[in-house]
Design an enzyme around this catalytic site. Structure first.
Site, PDB file in Angstrom:
ATOM      1  N   LYS A 167     125.969  29.085 -75.137  1.00 50.16           N
ATOM      2  CA  LYS A 167     127.430  29.017 -75.277  1.00 50.16           C
ATOM      3  C   LYS A 167     128.101  30.179 -74.532  1.00 50.16           C
ATOM      4  CE  LYS A 167     127.800  25.153 -77.456  1.00 50.16           C
ATOM      5  NZ  LYS A 167     128.473  24.016 -76.798  1.00 50.16           N
ATOM      6  N   TYR A 210     120.995  28.765 -78.704  1.00 49.82           N
ATOM      7  CA  TYR A 210     122.315  28.121 -78.754  1.00 49.82           C
ATOM      8  C   TYR A 210     123.408  29.086 -78.295  1.00 49.82           C
ATOM      9  CZ  TYR A 210     126.454  25.942 -80.850  1.00 49.82           C
ATOM     10  OH  TYR A 210     127.710  25.402 -81.058  1.00 49.82           O
ATOM     11  N   ASN A 254     131.304  18.305 -74.092  1.00 47.20           N
ATOM     12  CA  ASN A 254     131.205  18.573 -75.526  1.00 47.20           C
ATOM     13  C   ASN A 254     129.778  18.391 -76.059  1.00 47.20           C
ATOM     14  OD1 ASN A 254     132.305  18.381 -78.496  1.00 47.20           O
ATOM     15  ND2 ASN A 254     131.304  16.412 -78.130  1.00 47.20           N
ATOM     16  N   ASP A 300     127.539   9.241 -74.406  1.00 53.51           N
ATOM     17  CA  ASP A 300     126.551   9.877 -75.282  1.00 53.51           C
ATOM     18  C   ASP A 300     125.192   9.241 -75.064  1.00 53.51           C
ATOM     19  OD1 ASP A 300     125.187  10.830 -77.839  1.00 53.51           O
ATOM     20  OD2 ASP A 300     127.219  11.554 -78.215  1.00 53.51           O
ATOM     21  N   ASP A 341     122.979  10.699 -70.584  1.00 56.24           N
ATOM     22  CA  ASP A 341     122.165  11.849 -70.971  1.00 56.24           C
ATOM     23  C   ASP A 341     122.522  12.957 -69.992  1.00 56.24           C
ATOM     24  OD1 ASP A 341     120.328  13.819 -71.410  1.00 56.24           O
ATOM     25  OD2 ASP A 341     118.576  12.507 -71.414  1.00 56.24           O
TER      26      ASP A 341
HETATM   27  N1  LIG Z   1     130.320  21.763 -85.581  1.00 57.36           N
HETATM   28  C1  LIG Z   1     130.605  23.042 -85.420  1.00 57.36           C
HETATM   29  O1  LIG Z   1     130.785  23.817 -86.375  1.00 57.36           O
HETATM   30  C2  LIG Z   1     130.784  23.604 -84.057  1.00 57.36           C
HETATM   31  C3  LIG Z   1     131.229  24.936 -83.939  1.00 57.36           C
HETATM   32  C4  LIG Z   1     131.391  25.478 -82.672  1.00 57.36           C
HETATM   33  C5  LIG Z   1     131.109  24.700 -81.557  1.00 57.36           C
HETATM   34  N2  LIG Z   1     130.682  23.423 -81.708  1.00 57.36           N
HETATM   35  C6  LIG Z   1     130.407  22.646 -80.505  1.00 57.36           C
HETATM   36  O2  LIG Z   1     131.132  21.436 -80.571  1.00 57.36           O
HETATM   37  C7  LIG Z   1     130.439  20.415 -79.857  1.00 57.36           C
HETATM   38  C8  LIG Z   1     130.266  19.176 -80.707  1.00 57.36           C
HETATM   39  O3  LIG Z   1     129.619  19.522 -81.912  1.00 57.36           O
HETATM   40  P1  LIG Z   1     129.513  18.498 -83.145  1.00 57.36           P
HETATM   41  O4  LIG Z   1     129.582  19.304 -84.372  1.00 57.36           O
HETATM   42  O5  LIG Z   1     130.443  17.345 -82.964  1.00 57.36           O
HETATM   43  O6  LIG Z   1     127.987  18.038 -82.963  1.00 57.36           O
HETATM   44  P2  LIG Z   1     127.318  16.588 -83.115  1.00 57.36           P
HETATM   45  O7  LIG Z   1     125.842  16.841 -83.219  1.00 57.36           O
HETATM   46  O8  LIG Z   1     128.017  15.789 -84.159  1.00 57.36           O
HETATM   47  O9  LIG Z   1     127.619  15.942 -81.692  1.00 57.36           O
HETATM   48  C9  LIG Z   1     126.923  16.270 -80.532  1.00 57.36           C
HETATM   49  C10 LIG Z   1     126.751  14.983 -79.751  1.00 57.36           C
HETATM   50  O10 LIG Z   1     126.110  15.304 -78.505  1.00 57.36           O
HETATM   51  C11 LIG Z   1     125.215  14.262 -78.227  1.00 57.36           C
HETATM   52  N3  LIG Z   1     124.208  14.722 -77.296  1.00 57.36           N
HETATM   53  C12 LIG Z   1     123.203  15.596 -77.535  1.00 57.36           C
HETATM   54  N4  LIG Z   1     122.448  15.720 -76.427  1.00 57.36           N
HETATM   55  C13 LIG Z   1     123.009  14.928 -75.474  1.00 57.36           C
HETATM   56  C14 LIG Z   1     122.674  14.647 -74.130  1.00 57.36           C
HETATM   57  N5  LIG Z   1     121.596  15.173 -73.547  1.00 57.36           N
HETATM   58  N6  LIG Z   1     123.472  13.810 -73.426  1.00 57.36           N
HETATM   59  C15 LIG Z   1     124.550  13.243 -74.031  1.00 57.36           C
HETATM   60  N7  LIG Z   1     124.900  13.441 -75.313  1.00 57.36           N
HETATM   61  C16 LIG Z   1     124.119  14.285 -76.022  1.00 57.36           C
HETATM   62  C17 LIG Z   1     124.622  13.862 -79.571  1.00 57.36           C
HETATM   63  O11 LIG Z   1     124.046  12.561 -79.522  1.00 57.36           O
HETATM   64  C18 LIG Z   1     125.851  13.954 -80.463  1.00 57.36           C
HETATM   65  O12 LIG Z   1     126.530  12.706 -80.531  1.00 57.36           O
HETATM   66  C19 LIG Z   1     129.131  21.056 -79.405  1.00 57.36           C
HETATM   67  O13 LIG Z   1     129.296  21.532 -78.078  1.00 57.36           O
HETATM   68  C20 LIG Z   1     128.961  22.222 -80.343  1.00 57.36           C
HETATM   69  O14 LIG Z   1     128.180  23.259 -79.787  1.00 57.36           O
HETATM   70  C21 LIG Z   1     130.514  22.849 -82.932  1.00 57.36           C
END
Ligand SMILES: NC(=O)c1ccc[n+]([C@@H]2O[C@H](COP(=O)([O-])OP(=O)(O)OC[C@H]3O[C@@H](n4cnc5c(N)ncnc54)[C@H](O)[C@@H]3O)[C@@H](O)[C@H]2O)c1
Length: 249
Positions: free
Chosen positions: A152, A148, A84, A35, A57
């Site tokens: 996706k 977004y 993710n 991360d 990153d």
């Molecule tokens: N939470 C939801 O309801 C939901 C629903 C559908 C899909 N998703 C997908 O699930 C995944 C995780 O979501 P989440 O809810 O845990 O979000 P979150 O924001 O808690 O986690 C995302 C993580 O990605 C990291 N990140 C962002 N940019 C980055 C980069 N350039 N390099 C490395 N790390 C980076 C952030 O620091 C964070 O820790 C995402 O792909 C999101 O689109 C989430």
């Protein structure tokens, strides 16, 4: 667990990434929570056997290259990549600026592409096979926040293309599409009131009448990352309690 298996989970400091990482300890000897929030990834990995934090990153090619080189040097193999990490941007078209769009695409689409590209030489030399699991979102089907959701949908196209490109190396590529999980990511910039309305709409459109949990998502990823799923590729597994069948809120 298969001895020596190595897994990388991008966005491992986040709610879903951490749950996925923990779940994968059941089938990998080393799980790297990668991360750009290194402190967050460290916190998530504390007290978890076989889980390590590392900086990544995904939008920065040098950072991606450095991660793959480290994995190659330390372990000589990369069995599972879970793409993710993701970001979002202002929801409506009017508020969206071009640099928001480019940032979302760089992280959500180029990031997974770059990581898989850099892993190809390793997969090609070890011939040990592998698993790629990309986290998309139910919105790819229903529509949603414009940058977004476009990213996706692109992840689905990417997954299907990776399935074709990586099959010669014995590497599968699949996607998991969650519906709403109550995490800070979903809350975004919504006010308390807006968020309550958003939650209510989601519950109303979900036949199972609950939100997804990080563990629901982790189990689905675990299956696609497992050795048992070796003949499943190019698929999108919706983990939505039936919400993928319903109209968008
Ligand atoms: N939470 C939801 O309801 C939901 C629903 C559908 C899909 N998703 C997908 O699930 C995944 C995780 O979501 P989440 O809810 O845990 O979000 P979150 O924001 O808690 O986690 C995302 C993580 O990605 C990291 N990140 C962002 N940019 C980055 C980069 N350039 N390099 C490395 N790390 C980076 C952030 O620091 C964070 O820790 C995402 O792909 C999101 O689109 C989430």
């Amino acid at each position: 667990m298969t001895a020596g298996r190595v897994a990388v989970v991008t966005g491992g400091a986040g709610a879903l990434g951490a749950a996925i990482g923990e779940h994968l300890t059941g089938q990998a000897e080393v799980v790297l929570l990668a991360d750009r929030d290194l402190d967050g990834a460290r916190e998530r990995s504390e007290n978890l056997r076989g889980v390590e934090a590392c900086y990544l990153d995904v939008a920065d090619d040098e950072s991606v290259q450095a991660l793959v080189e480290t994995v190659e040097r330390r372990f000589g193999r990369l069995d599972v990549i879970v793409n993710n990490a993701a970001v979002t941007a202002p929801r409506g078209m009017e508020a969206l600026r071009r640099d928001d769009w480019e940032r979302v695409m760089a992280v959500n689409v180029w990031g997974p592409t770059a990581l898989c590209r850099k892993a190809v030489p390793l997969w090609s030399s070890t011939r040990a096979g592998g698993r790629v699991v990309n986290i998309t979102s139910r919105t790819w089907l229903s529509g949603g926040p414009i940058a977004y959701t476009s990213s996706k949908a692109a992840v689905v196209g990417l997954t299907r293309s990776l399935a074709l490109e990586l099959a010669p190396f014995g590497v599968t590529a699949n996607a998991v599409a969650p519906s709403m999980v109550a995490t800070p990511f979903t809350r975004g910039d919504r006010s308390e009131e807006e968020y309550a309305a958003f939650e209510a709409k989601h519950l109303a459109m979900t036949p199972m009448r609950r939100f997804a949990t990080p563990e629901d998502i982790a189990h689905a990823v675990g299956y696609l990352a497992s050795e048992a799923a070796g003949f499943v590729t190019g698929e999108v597994l919706h983990v939505c309690g039936g919400a993928q069948l319903a109209p968008a809120p």
